[in-house]
Design a protein around this motif. Structure first.
Motif, mmCIF file in Angstrom:
data_model
loop_
_atom_site.group_PDB
_atom_site.id
_atom_site.type_symbol
_atom_site.label_atom_id
_atom_site.label_comp_id
_atom_site.label_asym_id
_atom_site.label_seq_id
_atom_site.Cartn_x
_atom_site.Cartn_y
_atom_site.Cartn_z
ATOM 1 N N PRO B 285 59.050 -14.671 3.896
ATOM 2 C CA PRO B 285 58.237 -14.044 4.542
ATOM 3 C C PRO B 285 56.826 -13.806 3.961
ATOM 4 C CG PRO B 285 60.990 -13.601 4.145
ATOM 5 C CD PRO B 285 59.834 -14.486 3.464
ATOM 6 N N GLN B 286 56.859 -13.860 2.593
ATOM 7 C CA GLN B 286 55.557 -14.022 2.161
ATOM 8 C C GLN B 286 54.642 -14.831 2.938
ATOM 9 O OE1 GLN B 286 56.247 -14.034 -2.442
ATOM 10 N NE2 GLN B 286 55.258 -15.790 -1.990
ATOM 11 N N LEU B 287 54.551 -16.439 2.690
ATOM 12 C CA LEU B 287 53.824 -17.309 3.089
ATOM 13 C C LEU B 287 53.891 -17.129 4.743
ATOM 14 C CD1 LEU B 287 52.683 -20.284 3.143
ATOM 15 C CD2 LEU B 287 54.289 -20.514 4.945
ATOM 16 N N ALA B 288 54.205 -16.627 5.816
ATOM 17 C CA ALA B 288 54.086 -15.957 6.990
ATOM 18 C C ALA B 288 52.890 -14.872 7.122
ATOM 19 C CB ALA B 288 55.318 -15.295 7.461
ATOM 20 N N GLU B 289 53.186 -13.592 5.873
ATOM 21 C CA GLU B 289 52.145 -13.084 5.833
ATOM 22 C C GLU B 289 50.566 -13.411 5.563
ATOM 23 O OE1 GLU B 289 51.761 -8.470 3.810
ATOM 24 O OE2 GLU B 289 54.105 -9.274 4.930
ATOM 25 N N LEU B 296 53.888 -20.004 13.958
ATOM 26 C CA LEU B 296 54.774 -20.677 13.348
ATOM 27 C C LEU B 296 55.857 -20.699 14.227
ATOM 28 C CD1 LEU B 296 55.023 -18.246 10.343
ATOM 29 C CD2 LEU B 296 53.378 -20.059 10.667
ATOM 30 N N ARG B 297 56.378 -22.079 14.368
ATOM 31 C CA ARG B 297 57.153 -22.595 15.398
ATOM 32 C C ARG B 297 59.187 -23.321 13.880
ATOM 33 N NH1 ARG B 297 54.464 -26.428 20.043
ATOM 34 N NH2 ARG B 297 52.911 -24.693 19.981
ATOM 35 N N GLY B 298 60.000 -22.524 13.842
ATOM 36 C CA GLY B 298 60.747 -22.511 13.192
ATOM 37 C C GLY B 298 62.062 -22.239 13.107
ATOM 38 N N ASP B 299 62.845 -23.863 12.644
ATOM 39 C CA ASP B 299 64.224 -23.902 13.000
ATOM 40 C C ASP B 299 64.897 -22.711 12.352
ATOM 41 O OD1 ASP B 299 64.586 -23.651 10.255
ATOM 42 O OD2 ASP B 299 65.569 -24.984 9.798
ATOM 43 N N GLU B 300 66.283 -22.498 13.193
ATOM 44 C CA GLU B 300 66.881 -21.380 12.631
ATOM 45 C C GLU B 300 67.024 -20.209 11.602
ATOM 46 O OE1 GLU B 300 70.793 -20.768 15.021
ATOM 47 O OE2 GLU B 300 70.290 -21.758 16.270
ATOM 48 N N ARG B 301 67.427 -21.304 10.696
ATOM 49 C CA ARG B 301 66.850 -20.524 9.193
ATOM 50 C C ARG B 301 65.777 -19.464 8.688
ATOM 51 N NH1 ARG B 301 69.665 -24.576 5.485
ATOM 52 N NH2 ARG B 301 70.073 -23.955 4.151
ATOM 53 N N THR B 302 64.637 -20.259 9.059
ATOM 54 C CA THR B 302 63.697 -19.654 9.304
ATOM 55 C C THR B 302 63.045 -18.989 9.996
ATOM 56 O OG1 THR B 302 62.684 -22.048 8.942
ATOM 57 C CG2 THR B 302 60.947 -20.627 9.870
ATOM 58 N N ARG B 303 63.648 -18.730 11.447
ATOM 59 C CA ARG B 303 63.503 -17.697 12.218
ATOM 60 C C ARG B 303 64.156 -16.453 12.220
ATOM 61 N NH1 ARG B 303 64.763 -18.582 18.048
ATOM 62 N NH2 ARG B 303 62.969 -16.939 18.259
ATOM 63 N N ALA B 304 65.370 -17.134 10.829
ATOM 64 C CA ALA B 304 66.221 -15.449 10.340
ATOM 65 C C ALA B 304 65.380 -14.953 9.510
ATOM 66 C CB ALA B 304 67.459 -16.006 9.745
ATOM 67 N N LEU B 305 64.603 -15.428 8.500
ATOM 68 C CA LEU B 305 63.550 -15.043 7.386
ATOM 69 C C LEU B 305 62.353 -14.264 7.923
ATOM 70 C CD1 LEU B 305 64.422 -17.456 5.274
ATOM 71 C CD2 LEU B 305 65.114 -15.834 4.836
ATOM 72 N N VAL B 306 61.692 -14.917 9.200
ATOM 73 C CA VAL B 306 60.633 -14.613 9.856
ATOM 74 C C VAL B 306 60.974 -14.490 10.783
ATOM 75 C CG1 VAL B 306 58.105 -15.279 10.123
ATOM 76 C CG2 VAL B 306 58.973 -16.072 8.121
ATOM 77 N N PRO B 307 60.279 -13.452 11.356
ATOM 78 C CA PRO B 307 61.168 -12.854 13.295
ATOM 79 C C PRO B 307 60.122 -13.396 14.345
ATOM 80 C CG PRO B 307 61.768 -11.097 11.356
ATOM 81 C CD PRO B 307 61.381 -11.932 10.961
ATOM 82 N N ARG B 308 58.544 -13.719 13.640
ATOM 83 C CA ARG B 308 57.410 -13.774 14.660
ATOM 84 C C ARG B 308 57.710 -15.288 14.819
ATOM 85 N NH1 ARG B 308 52.189 -16.432 12.667
ATOM 86 N NH2 ARG B 308 52.144 -15.945 10.590
#
Lengths: 425, 425
Positions: B285-289, B296-308
């Motif tokens: 989350p802090q990185l995404a900010e 960002l293009r993430g796998d499912e676990r990433t997307r659960a943490l980074v909604p965008r």
């Protein structure tokens, strides 16, 4: 159209079987790369023991190969044939490779940058080494030993004539590898020995990291035209000996005789002799006598001094005889000798005989070949002679490696960079 | 049939004009190889002076190139455009290469054999270096400087868009070379910028000693299929940063930001981030900010943490975006990170962020790439950054050279063997 015909030929051979051997070798290689040097060394020593223990089986298979072989010259038949002494040499060759210092992980170079980043260049295995070779079954053992010692898997593709021998030799080495807990698939043998199989082999892009083709002009042409994997060319040896005006003629005669006749059928044998005009009168008649039955083909000045020499044609300067035939030319200057070599050299091994330091320095500086020698026979350009334990081939290309290829030639260099949160500004 | 059609295409371009440039470079090269290092260095310093003196002419030609260029993206146009600062950088780059230690004649290795033969392995120039490249005119100066410094002739084949600029830059360097008494032909420029011309160029077997193709997948495919000269591949950079469970997350965030965003359009920029599951909750989350507008293009676990984050597909793991887009995947173990990298790496640059020595050691040992980095941005994998002065490309192949190619990458190694009448027994 041509491409689809080729494709059909590739399909007729079992390209998938060839690929499977290489894929298995590739899958096994990381385990070898991660193995400590002492385990790789133990695998080689076990392989040498297994080769000795398999003596009877190797001889039996080799007898079948020799009996089945057709259309071989006596020299080819000799290269194919194994006996007790040759099997013992094979085992000793594997042990000699095991005794080499380990190249994997060797730091080639390293420095610390002004920003504190520590940079190291470290030797790593190439990955999967492929070898296409002809009749000599000892290549099977030498190549496998060098590849394993340097952390590489190997895929061997010998000739059809040697297939039974190669199977048994490969089996012995694989048992040695397995006995120390490493996968047998590290030593792959392609049993399809057709030309189309060779072509499929040299197109295993992304699976074979480097291919060493050892063979005649036909194979090398096919490799140049067809290979899609990186290649190290083991090419012709059109090697020269130049006898300078300042040569010690006794050394010169011994070196020319050795370079030409100690084993005429190999790539590091000499094919052309260049003699400075200032010493030709004295040197050439005594040399012609010393070389006995060796056929001489000379330019006009040579023939004036050596009546038995046949006339050399332009083709002679380009020919790797691989036979007791020597082309001879008289030159007026060191520069003429260097110019002749520049024009006709295949980039293998070139020698000067001289006591003149300036001539030796100029020759070694200006002649462009894998090896240049001063007052020594070209026959020394050989992995065993130079202390590499064995050789997987002798590179005549300039990229990656030149000359006899031992373990170091089968490595690449990786950059390893250590920082502490370094970012570029 | 296909071959004759190809031949006809090659004939339509003036293949002889292309060959003539390379043949002239080859004929001139021995004079450079024989020149002492101080003369090569003087040639480079003179070339830098000539570049500065030609500033107005370079700018004028470059303005024409930019005005004439069609179908360029703004990034491509930017790479093509020169200004005072870029010309000064070009001159300074040539001076930086001149300041490198001389590689020609360096003894890499040497030993004396039990029989007294003295063996040395000595660096020598490759001969004639060919470069096929795209729009950046500074490559003309960098490549020429590196080749000349290492005793090589060079044949440059840039893009049609940069032709006017390249002509003036080549002219300035050639004047510098001539001013110290060396032949201008050492710096050749191929003016035919057609595809067929490129194909004729990559078939100059025996004339070009090594070809460095710098370009996109189309060029690399053509090189793989068509080249008959030895090649060093400057390939894609699908680079990864792995943030380990033992990472310092402040360092990790700075390194990921730098590796992705400092200059997204280059090969040593990161494309995929792998994050250990134990730190993903805190880090992502802090990185995404911090990454702001970076897609960002993430796998499912990433997307659960980074909604965008958008959903990543299998293709994302294989893609070199060359754009502010980052693929993100959460992994459970160091082994999973290494396995992902093994599968998708293009063999360019791979980084781990960790304070755990065992993890760093394992990563640097098991990841197979030109460069592996610990706690440092992938952006450091660059000839200038690593202290090579410049680079002629970044090799992603394992043979001959890996990583940024400076002067040493443009050399081969010759065996020089001194004896005293030695013959083989």
């Amino acid at each position: 159209m041509i491409q689809s015909v080729e494709q059909a030929q590739v399909d007729r051979v079992d390209a998938r079987a060839i690929e499977a051997v290489a894929v298995a070798a590739r899958a096994a290689q990381p385990q070898l790369a991660a193995a400590p040097g002492e385990q790789r060394r133990a695998a080689l020593l076990a392989a040498a023991r297994e080769l000795r223990a398999s003596r009877a089986a190797i001889l039996e298979a080799n007898e079948r190969d020799v009996a089945d072989a057709v259309d071989l010259t006596s020299a080819q038949r000799d290269r194919l044939r194994l006996d007790d002494a040759r099997i013992e040499q094979m085992a000793q060759g594997v042990e000699a490779v095991a005794a080499q210092p380990d190249v994997v992980g060797r730091v080639v170079d390293g420095w610390t940058l002004p920003n504190g980043l520590r940079v190291r260049r470290v030797r790593v295995p190439l990955g999967v080494v492929g070898v296409i070779y002809e009749n000599r079954p000892n290549v099977t053992a030498d190549a496998a030993a060098l590849a394993l010692a340097s952390g590489n898997a190997i895929v061997l593709r010998g000739s059809s004539q040697a297939l039974a021998s190669n199977r048994v030799i490969r089996g012995a080495i694989a048992r040695g590898v397995a006995s120390v807990g490493l996968p047998e698939a590290l030593v792959g043998l392609v049993e399809d020995t057709s030309r189309e199989g060779a072509r499929a082999f040299m197109r295993l892009e992304g699976i074979i990291d480097v291919l060493v083709p050892r063979g005649g002009p036909g194979l090398l042409r096919a490799v140049r035209d067809e290979a899609r994997v990186p290649v190290i060319i083991d090419g012709d040896g059109n090697c020269h000996v130049y006898v300078d005006r300042a040569a010690d003629l006794a050394k010169a005669a011994a070196i020319v005789e050795n370079a030409k006749l100690q084993r005429p059928g190999v790539c590091n044998a000499a094919e052309t002799l260049l003699v400075h005009a200032a010493v030709a009168d004295e040197f050439l008649p005594q040399l012609a006598e010393r070389l006995g039955s060796c056929e001489l083909r000379g330019d006009e000045r040579t023939r004036a001094l050596v009546p038995r020499a046949l006339p050399a044609t332009a083709a002679d300067w380009e020919t790797e005889y691989l036979a007791p035939i020597l082309a001879v030319r008289v030159v007026d200057t060191l520069e003429d000798a260097i110019a002749h070599i520049r024009r006709y050299s295949s980039g293998h091994s070139e020698a000067i005989v001289t006591e003149d330091l300036a001539a030796a320095t100029r020759f070694t500086g200006e002649v462009d070949a894998a090896a240049v020698l001063v007052n020594a026979s070209t026959r020394f350009v050989d992995g065993g002679q130079l202390g590499f334990g064995a050789e997987i081939g002798i590179s005549t290309q300039k990229l990656h490696w030149r000359g006899p290829m031992g373990t170091e030639a089968l490595t690449s260099v990786k950059l390893v960079i250590w920082g502490d949160g370094h970012v570029r500004t």
